[in-house]
Write an enzyme that holds these catalytic residues in place. Structure first.
Site, PDB file in Angstrom:
ATOM      1  CG  ASP A   9      -4.491  11.615   1.681  1.00 60.88           C
ATOM      2  OD1 ASP A   9      -3.931  12.721   1.845  1.00 60.88           O
ATOM      3  OD2 ASP A   9      -4.661  10.797   2.610  1.00 60.88           O
TER       4      ASP A   9
ATOM      5  CE  LYS B 221      -2.659   7.703   1.225  1.00 57.07           C
ATOM      6  NZ  LYS B 221      -3.329   8.434   2.339  1.00 57.07           N
TER       7      LYS B 221
ATOM      8  CD  GLU C  49      -7.344  12.563   3.230  1.00 55.66           C
ATOM      9  OE1 GLU C  49      -8.148  11.948   2.497  1.00 55.66           O
ATOM     10  OE2 GLU C  49      -6.830  12.045   4.244  1.00 55.66           O
TER      11      GLU C  49
ATOM     12  CG  ASP D 191      -5.743  12.886   7.340  1.00 56.27           C
ATOM     13  OD1 ASP D 191      -6.014  12.751   8.549  1.00 56.27           O
ATOM     14  OD2 ASP D 191      -5.268  11.943   6.665  1.00 56.27           O
TER      15      ASP D 191
ATOM     16  CE  LYS E 260      -7.210   8.742   1.702  1.00 52.94           C
ATOM     17  NZ  LYS E 260      -7.531   9.208   3.055  1.00 52.94           N
TER      18      LYS E 260
ATOM     19  CG  HIS F  33      -2.078   0.826   1.204  1.00 48.10           C
ATOM     20  ND1 HIS F  33      -3.102   0.642   0.301  1.00 48.10           N
ATOM     21  CD2 HIS F  33      -2.430   1.899   1.946  1.00 48.10           C
ATOM     22  CE1 HIS F  33      -4.033   1.568   0.500  1.00 48.10           C
ATOM     23  NE2 HIS F  33      -3.642   2.333   1.488  1.00 48.10           N
TER      24      HIS F  33
ATOM     25  CE  LYS G 211      -7.268   9.816   8.915  1.00 43.84           C
ATOM     26  NZ  LYS G 211      -5.965   9.615   8.275  1.00 43.84           N
TER      27      LYS G 211
ATOM     28  CD  GLU H  20      -9.815   7.556   4.928  1.00 40.88           C
ATOM     29  OE1 GLU H  20      -9.561   7.793   3.740  1.00 40.88           O
ATOM     30  OE2 GLU H  20      -9.088   7.943   5.868  1.00 40.88           O
TER      31      GLU H  20
HETATM   32  C1  MUC Z   1      -4.437   8.943   5.354  1.00 41.33           C
HETATM   33  O1  MUC Z   1      -3.553   9.759   5.207  1.00 41.33           O
HETATM   34  O2  MUC Z   1      -5.580   9.324   5.143  1.00 41.33           O
HETATM   35  C2  MUC Z   1      -6.226   6.415   5.080  1.00 41.33           C
HETATM   36  C3  MUC Z   1      -6.514   5.634   4.005  1.00 41.33           C
HETATM   37  C4  MUC Z   1      -5.305   5.270   3.417  1.00 41.33           C
HETATM   38  O3  MUC Z   1      -5.124   4.566   2.425  1.00 41.33           O
HETATM   39  O4  MUC Z   1      -4.287   5.843   4.102  1.00 41.33           O
HETATM   40  C5  MUC Z   1      -4.809   6.433   5.265  1.00 41.33           C
HETATM   41  C6  MUC Z   1      -4.098   7.562   5.829  1.00 41.33           C
HETATM   42 MG    MG Z   2      -5.019  11.362   4.689  1.00 40.59          MG
END
Ligand code: MUC
Ligand code: MG
Length: 373
Positions: free
Chosen positions: A198, A169, A224, A249, A167, A22, A273, A327
């Site tokens: 994000d 990354k 994000e 976040d 989402k 991941h 969170k 999420e």
């Molecule tokens: C984050 O930064 O949001 C949440 C879902 C994911 O894949 O990573 C996290 C952390």
């Molecule tokens: Mg995040």
């Protein structure tokens, strides 16, 4: 009824394999590490909680190892002998002498709520004032690092009706490379899915100004944490200029952070969170600040396993509106679990049990197998 006391608090570090690497901007997860907290009480009830972060110290100020050390050395002596049923008093006692450490506090608060729920025969959501829904829509994170593989993964999730919010990354690659990746995925999925990104703080303001415009123009629904949590003035400017809404976040490391972000107008959505506020009750204080300020809500995760995920879910189902859904997919990223019943994900949503406490029990054999010794 005679007073029920906390008899012991223990913390176990557990390493669990993930279904695939991941990739986040700051760290590639090859596994996930959970800290499982057990609070034993004098009436024989045991509460369980979880304090989980991402990538050791790559994400926040607490690592699994520091969480365990601090629970053993500082939290346990303060809690043993205290009234197990008075969660206000227990958390105030911790807050008085322990600064920060919201991940560890969140796990403890979750365990105390679980124990109290089991004791009273009530789900944690009912201890928090009552649920207003039974399920929460759940987004999936596409983070394989490969555009074609991410599209195939999204198509599969749509086919099996598990997720329709994705989402992405980004942030680790050059900005234009990341933008191409995101736009290709949005083009492939079209109106069938909500696509969000994000950045995990990886852009500076000059990069973010242009990138947010391009993302908004290409149908990306939400951005994000594009820039550093430290650059508050930049967050305020971006929040005013970006065509797609900006979600905070990393900027929220406490309920007080939520207040100052709201007061300064630094985001139009908050990622809630439990770990970053200090527990399921603490995260609701941040939600109330957002509600009062007209800031929309999203149910975030630190990629917790089943225990942390349900501790979050019990809080989130008490909220009036989660405009941007949640999420809470952490358990789906793991190939193994340490609880006896898997969580129920169906029709794009996580269904939250109505059994007492969090609604989970530990599988002792599996816990022992994956515990770090
Ligand atoms: C984050 O930064 O949001 C949440 C879902 C994911 O894949 O990573 C996290 C952390
Ligand atoms: Mg995040």
């Amino acid at each position: 009824m005679s007073q029920v006391l906390i008899e012991s608090l223990s913390a176990t570090i557990v390493d669990l394999p993930t279904i695939r690497p991941h990739k986040l901007a700051m760290h590639t997860m090859q596994q996930q590490t959970l800290v499982i907290i057990r609070v034993r009480c004098s009436d024989g009830v045991e509460g369980i909680g979880e304090a989980t972060t991402i990538g050791g110290l790559a994400y926040g100020n607490e690592s699994p190892e520091s969480i365990k050390t601090n629970l053993d050395a500082h939290f346990a002596p303060l809690l043993v002998g205290q009234d197990a049923a008075n969660i206000n008093a227990a958390m105030l006692r911790l807050d008085k002498v322990i600064k920060g450490n919201t991940f560890a506090k969140s796990g403890v608060e979750s365990a105390l709520l679980d124990a109290q729920g089991k004791r009273l025969g009530l789900p944690v959501s009912e201890l928090l004032g009552g649920r207003v829904r039974d399920s929460l829509e759940v987004a999936w994170t596409l983070a394989s690092g490969d555009t074609a593989r991410d599209i195939a993964e999204a198509e599969q999730m749509l086919d099996i009706r598990r997720h329709r919010i994705f989402k992405l990354k980004i942030g680790a690659n050059p900005v234009d490379h990341d933008l191409k990746h995101v736009i290709a995925i949005k083009k492939a999925l079209g109106e069938r899915a909500s696509v969000r990104v994000d950045v995990n703080q990886y852009w500076d303001e000059s990069q973010a100004l242009r990138a947010c415009q391009v993302l908004g123009d290409n149908g990306i629904d939400l951005i994000e944490q594009p820039i550093s949590r430290i650059n508050r003035a930049g967050q305020v400017r971006l929040n005013q200029r970006s065509p797609a809404p900006i979600m905070a976040d990393e900027s929220i490391e406490s309920v007080e952070d939520a207040f100052s972000l709201a007061a300064e107008g630094a985001a139009s959505i908050f990622a809630l969170k439990i770990a970053k506020n200090g527990g399921p009750r603490a995260v609701l204080r941040t939600a109330q600040i957002a509600e009062a300020a007209g800031i929309a809500l999203y149910g975030g995760t630190m990629l917790e396993g089943a225990i942390g995920t349900l501790a979050s879910a019990h809080a989130f189902i008490t909220l009036k509106q989660l405009t941007w859904a949640t999420e809470l997919f952490g358990p789906l990223l793991l190939t193994e679990e340490i609880v006896t019943e898997p969580l129920l994900y169906r029709d794009f949503a996580l269904h939250v049990p109505r059994t007492p406490g969090l609604g989970l029990s530990l599988d002792e054999e599996r816990l022992a197998r994956f515990a770090r010794h």
